[in-house]
Design an enzyme around this catalytic site. Structure first.
Site, PDB file in Angstrom:
ATOM      1  N   GLY A 222       8.222 -19.166 -17.226  1.00 24.67           N
ATOM      2  CA  GLY A 222       7.966 -18.041 -17.368  1.00 24.67           C
ATOM      3  C   GLY A 222       8.394 -16.964 -16.362  1.00 24.67           C
ATOM      4  CG  ASN A 223       9.124 -13.168 -16.655  1.00 24.75           C
ATOM      5  OD1 ASN A 223       8.246 -12.082 -16.663  1.00 24.75           O
ATOM      6  ND2 ASN A 223       9.709 -13.466 -17.866  1.00 24.75           N
ATOM      7  CB  THR A 224       5.742 -12.321 -11.915  1.00 29.34           C
ATOM      8  OG1 THR A 224       7.093 -11.682 -11.435  1.00 29.34           O
ATOM      9  CG2 THR A 224       5.731 -13.627 -11.103  1.00 29.34           C
ATOM     10  CB  SER A 225       7.240  -9.182 -16.832  1.00 30.00           C
ATOM     11  OG  SER A 225       6.806  -7.991 -17.504  1.00 30.00           O
ATOM     12  CB  ALA A 293      10.450  -9.793 -17.873  1.00 28.84           C
TER      13      ALA A 293
END
Ligand code: CTP
Length: 425
Positions: A222-225, A293
């Site tokens: 995943g990502n931190t958005s 994102a």
């Protein structure tokens, strides 16, 4: 009873614009009390303010013999200062109480919104920038001035944002601070489109959040958005009169705009979900804003069961990735391409590197606007202010927007409205 807005007026040429702001705020049903600084009366006099607001107007703390400042400070649900001059900003920073306006601000506990206006050199001066930073840290809302023609005849950053933008921000702050009108009902309905709302009737398709690509049934890449910026865009779009389809990728429900007639929320998890939900809806929308994102790579194979450690060795598995579709690029060449497409680009590095990477990306992506978002360094992802450079499809600089995500959203949508031709700039 309507909510009370104290409209402070500073001593600048933009003081006349506060008259239009006053009318806009009154039309929205707010009870507006004008408190000009003494020096501002050289630009617009008390007779004008009294006639437009239908309330007495004072500038000094002891003008009436009563404790006007305490009374107004207690009643105010919001204080809006337009124009906020460099001098007024400096006095607010130090907590001065040398006229009715600064005293009222000091004695109040309600939100404060500033619309600065001054010459470019004064705005850029480190003293002013430091004051702005301090005031922001104290939670004061500040609408950065625009680039444009100034009272001095010069052109540069320092022109106050237009009154309707300030009025929108005021309404939004009152709603966000959950101020109850004195009649006991809940908040203000700023979602209702108003006559002249710049995106009235426009259909926005907004993606927000960060995608998750499964590795196995319990793990993902995943990502931190957080999705805050995309949600703020959706909210601002609703306030500006648009209908909004918001495609959310793994966003906390607390961040979503309140359910309402003109809002449709579609949930997505993976890049493939966002791709399917977005591209299938292009036809029915006027604007696509890709704030999500989206993963560029996903595991080419998703393990059917949880990947286990091999107790006999220290080996770690190798995850093979494959590319996902670039949804933004696909949308710009799609047969149902909406008239306006906006992309975001998250880049790291110093301001110059970020701008160069952004310009290159803008030329490659084919979006009408690319908001180049500097991440890291306390900017970008999460609950922090945002700072974006807006570039056109040729990679040319259009605008710099900095501030809370709500304000970035509003300023971005002003540019979208300009491209749609619904407002002149
Ligand atoms: N985007 C997209 N589809 C993807 C990846 C990104 O539509 N598979 C969109 C994002 O929503 C954003 C824009 O493309 O609006 C730019 O995203 P960014 O991650 O900054 O750029 P990339 O194209 O992924 O380039 P790179 O990661 O190589 O910098």
């Amino acid at each position: 009873m309507p909510a009370t807005v104290v409209l402070g007026v500073g001593a600048g040429i933009a003081a006349y614009k506060a008259a239009y702001l006053l009318r806009d705020l009154s039309k929205r049903g707010f009870d507006v009390h004008v408190v000009p600084t003494p020096a501002s009366l050289a630009f617009v006099g008390t007779a004008t303010w009294q006639a437009l607001s239908q309330h007495p107007v004072h500038t000094g703390v002891f003008d009436t013999g009563d404790a006007d400042h305490v009374e107004l400070a207690r009643r105010a649900d919001l204080i809006v200062i337009s124009p906020a001059t460099a001098d007024l900003i400096a006095r607010l920073r130090i907590g001065a109480a040398d006229d009715l306006l600064t005293t009222t601000v000091l004695a109040s506990s309600c939100p404060v919104l500033l619309a600065p206006a001054m010459h470019t050199a004064m705005w850029a001066n480190p003293a002013t920038q430091d004051n702005i930073k301090q005031l922001r840290q104290r939670g004061i809302h500040i609408l950065d001035p625009e680039v444009g023609a100034l009272g001095s005849g010069d052109v540069g950053k320092g022109r106050m944002v237009e009154p309707h933008v300030i009025a929108e921000a005021a309404a939004s702050i009152l709603k966000c601070s959950h101020v109850s009108p004195n009649d006991g009902s809940q908040g203000f309905d700023v979602s209702t489109p108003r006559l002249g709302a710049p995106l009235d009737g426009q259909r926005l398709l907004v993606t927000a959040g960060g995608t998750r690509e499964a590795i196995d049934p319990v793990r993902f890449i995943g990502n931190t958005s957080s999705g805050r910026q995309g949600c703020a865009i959706a909210q601002a779009g609703l306030e500006m009169g648009a209908s909004v389809t918001l495609i959310t990728a793994n966003i906390s429900p607390a961040l979503l705009p309140v359910p309402q007639e003109r809002l449709t929320i579609i949930e997505a998890v993976t890049a493939a979900d966002v791709e399917r939900e977005t591209l299938s809806r292009l036809d029915g929308h006027d604007v696509l804003i890709m704030a999500a994102a989206v993963a560029d790579f996903r595991p080419s194979v998703v393990a059917a069961s949880k990947i286990k450690k091999d107790p006999a060795t220290l080996d770690a598995p190798t995850i093979v990735l494959e590319r996902t579709t670039d949804i933004l690029a696909a949308a710009t060449t799609h047969p149902h391409r909406p008239p306006v497409i906006v992309g975001f680009a998250a880049e790291t590095g110093d301001a110059e590197t970020v701008r160069a990477l952004g310009a290159d990306k803008a030329r490659r992506k084919g979006a009408d606007l690319l908001a180049v978002n500097r991440v890291g360094d306390g900017h970008g992802f999460g609950d922090v202010p945002n700072s974006v450079d807006l570039l056109n499809a040729q990679g040319e600089y259009v605008d710099h927007i900095e501030g809370e995500k709500e304000l970035v959203a509003r300023a971005l949508l002003e540019h979208v409205a300009t491209l749609l031709g619904t407002i002149a700039r």
